[in-house]
Each structure stands twice: as C-alpha cells, then as structure tokens.
Design a protein around this motif. Sequence first.
Motif, PDB file in Angstrom:
ATOM      1  N   ASP A 182       3.188  -5.183   4.030  1.00 44.05           N
ATOM      2  CA  ASP A 182       2.726  -5.870   5.242  1.00 44.05           C
ATOM      3  C   ASP A 182       2.768  -4.946   6.459  1.00 44.05           C
ATOM      4  N   GLY A 183       2.414  -3.689   6.255  1.00 46.66           N
ATOM      5  CA  GLY A 183       2.334  -2.740   7.354  1.00 46.66           C
ATOM      6  C   GLY A 183       3.641  -2.099   7.751  1.00 46.66           C
ATOM      7  N   ALA A 184       4.763  -2.553   7.191  1.00 45.19           N
ATOM      8  CA  ALA A 184       6.079  -1.994   7.517  1.00 45.19           C
ATOM      9  C   ALA A 184       6.518  -1.063   6.387  1.00 45.19           C
ATOM     10  N   GLN A 185       6.976   0.132   6.739  1.00 40.81           N
ATOM     11  CA  GLN A 185       7.407   1.074   5.716  1.00 40.81           C
ATOM     12  C   GLN A 185       8.735   0.625   5.113  1.00 40.81           C
ATOM     13  N   THR A 215       0.830  -1.193   0.000  1.00 39.68           N
ATOM     14  CA  THR A 215       0.000   0.000   0.000  1.00 39.68           C
ATOM     15  C   THR A 215       0.871   1.251   0.000  1.00 39.68           C
ATOM     16  N   PHE A 266       4.361   0.925   2.004  1.00 40.58           N
ATOM     17  CA  PHE A 266       4.269  -0.097   3.047  1.00 40.58           C
ATOM     18  C   PHE A 266       4.148  -1.483   2.421  1.00 40.58           C
ATOM     19  N   GLY A 275       0.909   5.192   1.507  1.00 40.85           N
ATOM     20  CA  GLY A 275       0.318   6.026   2.530  1.00 40.85           C
ATOM     21  C   GLY A 275      -0.135   7.374   1.998  1.00 40.85           C
TER      22      GLY A 275
END
Length: 239
Positions: A76-79, A42, A74, A44
């Motif tokens: 898996d939620g990690a930048q 994704t 991102f 942001g």
Amino acid sequence: MQTISSAPVLLLIFSCALQAHGVEPTPVRPNPAKPIKTHAVTLGPLRRVPYTPPETTPDSKDEDSTTLKVRPLFVDGAQKEWTTGELHDVTDRSFTIRRALRLNDALPGDREAHWVWQPGPWLMIDRVTGRVTALHLPDFDPAVSNAVWFRDYAAYCGIATTVKGGLLAVVAQAGVRRAVASRQLGAWPQPSHATPVCRPATWQRLPMRATIQATGGEPVTFDVVGTSSLIEEGDGDTP
C-alpha cells in the motif's frame, strides 16, 4: 401474570401515531456488508549496495562479489522490507522472496555505527492481505544456504545447530518448522571449504524429488511425499 416490556409497546404507539397523521415510518435497513479491502504489493527498482561475502578474497573481488542487488518491498505504498534475489510464486496469491538486512557491524569500542548489507532469511508475502511473514527454514544459514524452491518446498544446504554441527542437505516446507528431509553431507566448519559450499539444488516433478550436492561431493536425492501446507490461506485483510 405475563409481563410485557414497555419498549415495544411505546414503539407500536409511536408508529400508529405517525400513520394517523399520514406519515409512514422509515423502514430499518441492515447495514451493507463492508467491502473487502485489497492491498497493493509491489517491488521497487533494483539498486546495488556494498557487500562483501565472508569467503571473498582480494583475488576474487569483482563488481558481483562486492555488491548486492536489493529491492524495496512496498505494501500500500509503504516500504516494509528490503529484499534480494528473485521472487518465487508459491500460489496465485502468495510468493516468497529473500530478505536483505542492513546490520550495524560496529564493535563495542567504535564511536560510530558501521552499516553493512547481508542476505537474510526468506519471507512469505500474501498479495491479498498484504501480510509479510518471516519463514523459519530449519538449519538455514544465510552465509551458506541457497534455497531453490519448488511449489512450497525449499531445498538447500544448511548448518546443524547441534553440538556436533555438520553440513546438511535439507528439504523444508513453508510454514513447517521441522525439515521434511535432512541428511549430513560432512563436517562443519571446514577450514578450506569450496565456494560456493553447495551447488544449487535440482527438482523433479514426477515423482517429486530433490537432489542436493556439496561442491566436490556426492549428490543426495530425496523423494518428497506430501501435500501443500498453504492450501488454506487466510482471507483476513489485516496486514
């Protein structure tokens, strides 16, 4: 004389003993196949950061020329990266987007770090595997080049890294280090060059054709013949 391993014999005796006591041996079942791991890729929200292009003069400063729009990438939620500009879908599972760099602009004698933002090179992101790959576009210069994508090809002005140098019209293919086509547009550096140095390239589908033009110069057109270099995309799940 034939030699028989004792391990299968003992296993057979043990199974017969269990059946004699009315106990059925537990069948051995193969382990189920490991499900393919999916990744969430994704972008942001946009934010503006301070930015001063090298060619900016006091008279040309405005909000668009002194700020850069960046977005975090991102997996898996990690930048993983900072990006700038719009993404380009290459296939239904991969896209390209330009990286945004935060560089330390401090001189050797400065006591503290001086962080500045700059547009950087291009990235290729695989939505299935979550893999982020830096693209090494030939003769791409972040201060001059403005790549315009069509399929997995990019058309832009570049700077030759040879001794003679020069401003180049370049067509490159993602994943290929050598330019598909290249032609010199003029000398470089130019003390009083136009800003921007080149107009955005234009593409034609059939026949596949790219036109690149230095600002104030004559257009150069390339006929592109080839197939996609990204037909065989990896299926691994390791980012």
